[in-house]
Write a protein that holds these residues in place. Sequence first.
Motif, PDB file in Angstrom:
ATOM      1  N   THR A 105      10.044   9.145  -5.085  1.00 24.73           N
ATOM      2  CA  THR A 105      10.978   9.057  -3.965  1.00 24.73           C
ATOM      3  C   THR A 105      11.268   7.594  -3.640  1.00 24.73           C
ATOM      4  O   THR A 105      10.386   6.751  -3.733  1.00 24.73           O
ATOM      5  CB  THR A 105      10.384   9.752  -2.718  1.00 24.73           C
ATOM      6  OG1 THR A 105       9.934  11.048  -3.081  1.00 24.73           O
ATOM      7  CG2 THR A 105      11.410   9.881  -1.610  1.00 24.73           C
ATOM      8  N   ILE A 144      11.554   0.967  -0.510  1.00 19.28           N
ATOM      9  CA  ILE A 144      10.200   1.368  -0.888  1.00 19.28           C
ATOM     10  C   ILE A 144      10.295   2.432  -1.975  1.00 19.28           C
ATOM     11  O   ILE A 144      10.935   3.468  -1.788  1.00 19.28           O
ATOM     12  CB  ILE A 144       9.421   1.919   0.317  1.00 19.28           C
ATOM     13  CG1 ILE A 144       9.351   0.886   1.427  1.00 19.28           C
ATOM     14  CG2 ILE A 144       8.015   2.368  -0.102  1.00 19.28           C
ATOM     15  CD1 ILE A 144       8.791   1.408   2.732  1.00 19.28           C
ATOM     16  N   ASP A 174       0.811  -1.213   0.000  1.00 25.88           N
ATOM     17  CA  ASP A 174       0.000   0.000   0.000  1.00 25.88           C
ATOM     18  C   ASP A 174       0.847   1.267   0.000  1.00 25.88           C
ATOM     19  O   ASP A 174       0.367   2.344  -0.315  1.00 25.88           O
ATOM     20  CB  ASP A 174      -0.981   0.005   1.169  1.00 25.88           C
ATOM     21  CG  ASP A 174      -0.295  -0.181   2.516  1.00 25.88           C
ATOM     22  OD1 ASP A 174       0.918  -0.474   2.538  1.00 25.88           O
ATOM     23  OD2 ASP A 174      -0.970  -0.031   3.543  1.00 25.88           O
ATOM     24  N   LYS A 175       2.134   1.168   0.327  1.00 31.08           N
ATOM     25  CA  LYS A 175       3.026   2.333   0.326  1.00 31.08           C
ATOM     26  C   LYS A 175       3.712   2.545  -1.004  1.00 31.08           C
ATOM     27  O   LYS A 175       4.294   3.596  -1.245  1.00 31.08           O
ATOM     28  CB  LYS A 175       4.092   2.182   1.416  1.00 31.08           C
ATOM     29  CG  LYS A 175       3.529   2.184   2.816  1.00 31.08           C
ATOM     30  CD  LYS A 175       4.628   2.024   3.831  1.00 31.08           C
ATOM     31  CE  LYS A 175       4.050   2.012   5.231  1.00 31.08           C
ATOM     32  NZ  LYS A 175       5.066   1.837   6.251  1.00 31.08           N
ATOM     33  N   GLY A 176       3.714   1.543  -1.852  1.00 26.67           N
ATOM     34  CA  GLY A 176       4.389   1.637  -3.144  1.00 26.67           C
ATOM     35  C   GLY A 176       4.917   0.279  -3.549  1.00 26.67           C
ATOM     36  O   GLY A 176       4.444  -0.750  -3.085  1.00 26.67           O
ATOM     37  N   THR A 216       8.118   4.974  -4.227  1.00 24.77           N
ATOM     38  CA  THR A 216       6.835   5.642  -4.441  1.00 24.77           C
ATOM     39  C   THR A 216       6.917   6.438  -5.735  1.00 24.77           C
ATOM     40  O   THR A 216       7.830   6.240  -6.525  1.00 24.77           O
ATOM     41  CB  THR A 216       6.495   6.557  -3.250  1.00 24.77           C
ATOM     42  OG1 THR A 216       7.506   7.548  -3.132  1.00 24.77           O
ATOM     43  CG2 THR A 216       6.405   5.778  -1.952  1.00 24.77           C
ATOM     44  N   ASN A 217       5.997   7.363  -5.947  1.00 24.97           N
ATOM     45  CA  ASN A 217       5.921   8.103  -7.207  1.00 24.97           C
ATOM     46  C   ASN A 217       7.260   8.680  -7.654  1.00 24.97           C
ATOM     47  O   ASN A 217       7.684   8.482  -8.776  1.00 24.97           O
ATOM     48  CB  ASN A 217       4.903   9.233  -7.103  1.00 24.97           C
ATOM     49  CG  ASN A 217       3.508   8.692  -6.924  1.00 24.97           C
ATOM     50  OD1 ASN A 217       3.216   7.590  -7.341  1.00 24.97           O
ATOM     51  ND2 ASN A 217       2.658   9.459  -6.286  1.00 24.97           N
TER      52      ASN A 217
END
Length: 75
Positions: free
Chosen positions: A67, A62, A27-29, A64-65
């Motif tokens: 980062t 992790i 759910d975080k990436g 993300t978009n």
Amino acid sequence: MVYSYQVVKYQTISFVQGTHWSQSVGDKGILYKSLKDPFSKLIVQTNDAKKLFRVPKDRTVIVTNDTVHFLGELA
């Protein structure tokens, strides 16, 4: 060895020796887990530089978009 928590805005990420990583989606990436000792390596390219990092075994990277978050050190 001293590891520090890295939070880096990236343009591209390359996982060196792809067999040293497992990939999953959370759910975080996107999550990449380091599988090999002594270190799995990744290359993070930002606007002005390209850096090689070592990530200890059993740690998760992790993505993300824009980062990347991980515990590691510059190689």
